[in-house]
Design an enzyme around this catalytic site. Structure first.
Site, PDB file in Angstrom:
ATOM      1  N   ASP A  78      19.077 -32.789  55.890  1.00 29.44           N
ATOM      2  CA  ASP A  78      18.916 -31.381  56.279  1.00 29.44           C
ATOM      3  C   ASP A  78      17.504 -30.901  55.954  1.00 29.44           C
ATOM      4  O   ASP A  78      16.772 -31.565  55.219  1.00 29.44           O
ATOM      5  CB  ASP A  78      19.973 -30.475  55.624  1.00 29.44           C
ATOM      6  N   ASP A  80      14.913 -27.700  54.830  1.00 33.29           N
ATOM      7  CA  ASP A  80      14.719 -26.373  54.242  1.00 33.29           C
ATOM      8  C   ASP A  80      13.309 -25.908  54.585  1.00 33.29           C
ATOM      9  O   ASP A  80      12.381 -26.706  54.655  1.00 33.29           O
ATOM     10  CB  ASP A  80      14.844 -26.441  52.719  1.00 33.29           C
ATOM     11  N   ASP A 159      12.197 -28.382  40.894  1.00 31.07           N
ATOM     12  CA  ASP A 159      12.538 -29.268  39.782  1.00 31.07           C
ATOM     13  C   ASP A 159      11.550 -30.421  39.581  1.00 31.07           C
ATOM     14  O   ASP A 159      10.868 -30.498  38.571  1.00 31.07           O
ATOM     15  CB  ASP A 159      13.993 -29.759  39.879  1.00 31.07           C
TER      16      ASP A 159
HETATM   17  P1  ATP Z   1      19.181 -33.408  49.011  1.00 30.69           P
HETATM   18  O1  ATP Z   1      19.332 -32.292  50.002  1.00 30.69           O
HETATM   19  O2  ATP Z   1      18.782 -34.722  49.565  1.00 30.69           O
HETATM   20  O3  ATP Z   1      20.343 -33.494  48.091  1.00 30.69           O
HETATM   21  P2  ATP Z   1      17.092 -31.753  47.975  1.00 30.69           P
HETATM   22  O4  ATP Z   1      15.938 -32.051  47.072  1.00 30.69           O
HETATM   23  O5  ATP Z   1      16.766 -31.237  49.332  1.00 30.69           O
HETATM   24  O6  ATP Z   1      17.960 -33.050  48.043  1.00 30.69           O
HETATM   25  P3  ATP Z   1      18.558 -29.341  47.630  1.00 30.69           P
HETATM   26  O7  ATP Z   1      19.674 -29.056  46.686  1.00 30.69           O
HETATM   27  O8  ATP Z   1      18.783 -29.286  49.093  1.00 30.69           O
HETATM   28  O9  ATP Z   1      18.002 -30.763  47.206  1.00 30.69           O
HETATM   29  O10 ATP Z   1      17.384 -28.361  47.225  1.00 30.69           O
HETATM   30  C1  ATP Z   1      16.210 -28.166  48.001  1.00 30.69           C
HETATM   31  C2  ATP Z   1      15.012 -27.997  47.082  1.00 30.69           C
HETATM   32  O11 ATP Z   1      15.193 -26.851  46.239  1.00 30.69           O
HETATM   33  C3  ATP Z   1      14.766 -29.151  46.113  1.00 30.69           C
HETATM   34  O12 ATP Z   1      14.020 -30.175  46.688  1.00 30.69           O
HETATM   35  C4  ATP Z   1      14.017 -28.467  44.986  1.00 30.69           C
HETATM   36  O13 ATP Z   1      12.677 -28.273  45.329  1.00 30.69           O
HETATM   37  C5  ATP Z   1      14.693 -27.100  44.938  1.00 30.69           C
HETATM   38  N1  ATP Z   1      15.831 -27.073  43.991  1.00 30.69           N
HETATM   39  C6  ATP Z   1      17.140 -27.249  44.292  1.00 30.69           C
HETATM   40  N2  ATP Z   1      17.912 -27.150  43.198  1.00 30.69           N
HETATM   41  C7  ATP Z   1      17.074 -26.893  42.183  1.00 30.69           C
HETATM   42  C8  ATP Z   1      17.251 -26.671  40.787  1.00 30.69           C
HETATM   43  N3  ATP Z   1      18.450 -26.703  40.229  1.00 30.69           N
HETATM   44  N4  ATP Z   1      16.139 -26.414  40.039  1.00 30.69           N
HETATM   45  C9  ATP Z   1      14.920 -26.365  40.599  1.00 30.69           C
HETATM   46  N5  ATP Z   1      14.690 -26.582  41.882  1.00 30.69           N
HETATM   47  C10 ATP Z   1      15.736 -26.839  42.682  1.00 30.69           C
HETATM   48 MG    MG Z   2      18.193 -30.538  50.859  1.00 31.79          MG
END
Ligand code: ATP
Ligand code: MG
Length: 466
Positions: A78, A80, A159
């Site tokens: 996905d 963002d 993060d």
């Molecule tokens: P995936 O979607 O593959 O699980 P992702 O890194 O995109 O991994 P998401 O949960 O979709 O994870 O979050 C999008 C972004 O938001 C992350 O890449 C990070 O930059 C930020 N993020 C998400 N959760 C947190 C958190 N708990 N603390 C800090 N930053 C976060």
């Molecule tokens: Mg994501």
């Protein structure tokens, strides 16, 4: 340039309002020849969102996990987008846009195409926590968080360094605020800022660290890893619904077995799901259970990696199966007949989970259906096989039974018989049933007609048919 600036002021742009004290920390601009992101892996809709926002005078980038995955050459699941437009400003620019969330207000922009609709999540740059002091609890946990900030602040709130890169599809440039590209090259997962402080703010980040390490194959940087041993227990303060979602993401990541090993190595698995304690402690007598779960998870990982669907109910049914089987056998040993023994065992297994993280109801009913079907695969005569095939969840029950054969719990001949039965015409099906008629479990199974006849002569118990 000047008109863009005036436009911003007229819109009371959040960047202008909040960034005065935070203009330092210019990002590294990473050109295409270094990041090598393949534009074909981009979602057209995500590009449309950044274009629309940019044409309206805002900054907009693809951000987070999508940039990480793109830089790794993986197609993201996905996309963002991060922008300096407020959620209300974003909403005005798109036809299908919905404001969601309370703690973090974001906008979901939906696109309808041939297959599933695609949702692009658009979030406004967030301010540093220092600027939102009153929203932080005494223990450091973030409580409420709707203060918009600059892109620089937004990057510091993320993060890991590899999750804090911003990609502009228009210029094909990555803005790298925290050395994410260098960490990608070193295959290192590094928390931004002081790791212990960041874990205290949000303990779920410890689970994310393990999940991303498993997914990317990267090593946790020593300073990022060190505080987990001491702070791991904070995970239990996280609301159980959020914890459940995170565990589900971990199990459905396509790298679940590696992630579970990672949890174990970090000492984080205790009390997340009682079954993980049970399985990962690897006492001698649980070796069989271990094998079952390992094969089940490898099977799930393989399905996910090859783009097939996996239901969470199915996955939890497999993880809890060794426990259920144990309870089922114990109940039979107590003299309870087969099917009631199975149903009692299902109740016991589900109840044993409620002391830890509760498995949500919607998955519970799927699990019960899959489990209760298992004893029915033994009966391969009369009307039984036809009735079983007609069950709405037959496919899941069948896949589950095949898994039991693959792990050696059941004779593979049972799986082969059912696979043939499904693929056969009625005459061949009759022949298949005849071939197993005298096997244990089938000789005592009457057709409906025969059972009625027996009932007329007042057979005292029907338990043999169970
Ligand atoms: P995936 O979607 O593959 O699980 P992702 O890194 O995109 O991994 P998401 O949960 O979709 O994870 O979050 C999008 C972004 O938001 C992350 O890449 C990070 O930059 C930020 N993020 C998400 N959760 C947190 C958190 N708990 N603390 C800090 N930053 C976060
Ligand atoms: Mg994501």
């Amino acid at each position: 340039m000047i008109t863009k600036f005036i436009k911003r002021i007229l819109r009371r742009d959040p960047m202008i309002r909040h960034t005065a004290a935070h203009t330092s920390g210019a990002p590294k601009r990473v050109p295409k020849k270094t990041h090598r992101i393949d534009p074909d892996l981009l979602s057209k809709n995500a590009v449309k969102v950044t274009q629309t926002l940019q044409q309206a005078g805002y900054d907009a980038f693809i951000v987070g996990g999508a940039v990480r995955d793109l830089a790794l050459g993986i197609g993201p699941k996905d996309f963002d987008v991060a922008t300096n437009a407020t959620p209300e400003q974003v909403q005005k620019l798109f036809r299908k846009a919905r404001l969601i969330g309370r703690r973090f207000q974001i906008v979901h922009v939906t696109f309808f195409g041939k297959g599933q609709p695609e949702i692009i999540e658009v979030s406004t740059f967030r301010a540093l926590l220092e600027n939102a002091g009153e929203h932080v609890a005494e223990n450091g946990r973030i409580l409420r968080d709707n203060v918009w900030g600059s892109q620089h602040e937004d990057a510091a709130r993320r993060d890991f360094s590899i999750n804090a890169m911003y990609y502009d599809p228009a210029t094909e440039t990555v803005l790298d605020y925290h050395g994410g590209m260098a960490d990608m090259q070193k295959k290192t997962l590094r928390m931004i800022g002081d790791p212990a402080k960041r874990y205290r703010e949000d303990p779920i980040r410890m689970l994310r660290a393990i999940r991303f390490a498993a997914k990317t194959g990267f090593t946790l940087d020593a300073a990022t890893r060190a505080p987990i041993a001491k702070l791991g227990k904070l995970i239990h303060d996280v609301p159980s619904a959020r914890l459940f979602d995170e565990i589900l993401k971990l199990l459905m990541s396509g790298y679940s077995w590696a992630a579970i090993q990672g949890l174990k190595d970090a000492g984080l698995h205790h009390g997340l799901l009682p079954l993980l304690d049970h399985i990962l402690d690897q006492s001698a007598d649980s070796q069989e259970a271990n094998d079952f779960v390992r094969i089940a998870l490898a099977n799930t990982d393989e399905r996910i990696q090859s783009g097939k669907s996996v239901s969470a109910g199915f996955l939890f049914a497999t993880l809890l199966w060794p426990d259920l089987l144990n309870n089922w056998k114990k109940n039979i040993a107590k003299g309870i007949s087969n099917i009631p023994a199975l149903h009692d065992a299902m109740d016991e297994t589900i109840a044993s989970q409620s002391s830890g993280m509760v498995i949500q109801r919607r998955f519970e009913s799927d699990m019960r259906e899959i489990w209760s079907m298992q004893s029915r695969f033994e009966k391969r005569v009369g009307r039984y096989p036809y009735r079983l095939i007609e069950s709405p969840r037959f496919r899941a029950g069948y896949d589950f039974m095949l898994l039991r054969c693959a792990t050696g719990e059941k004779n593979p001949a049972l799986g082969e018989w059912w696979s043939s039965f499904i693929a056969s015409d009625p005459a061949e099906q009759e022949a298949l049933m005849a071939s197993v008629k005298n096997e244990t479990g089938n000789s005592a199974a009457p057709t409906k007609k025969r059972r009625r006849r027996k009932a007329k002569v007042a057979v005292p118990s029907e338990s043999a048919a169970d």
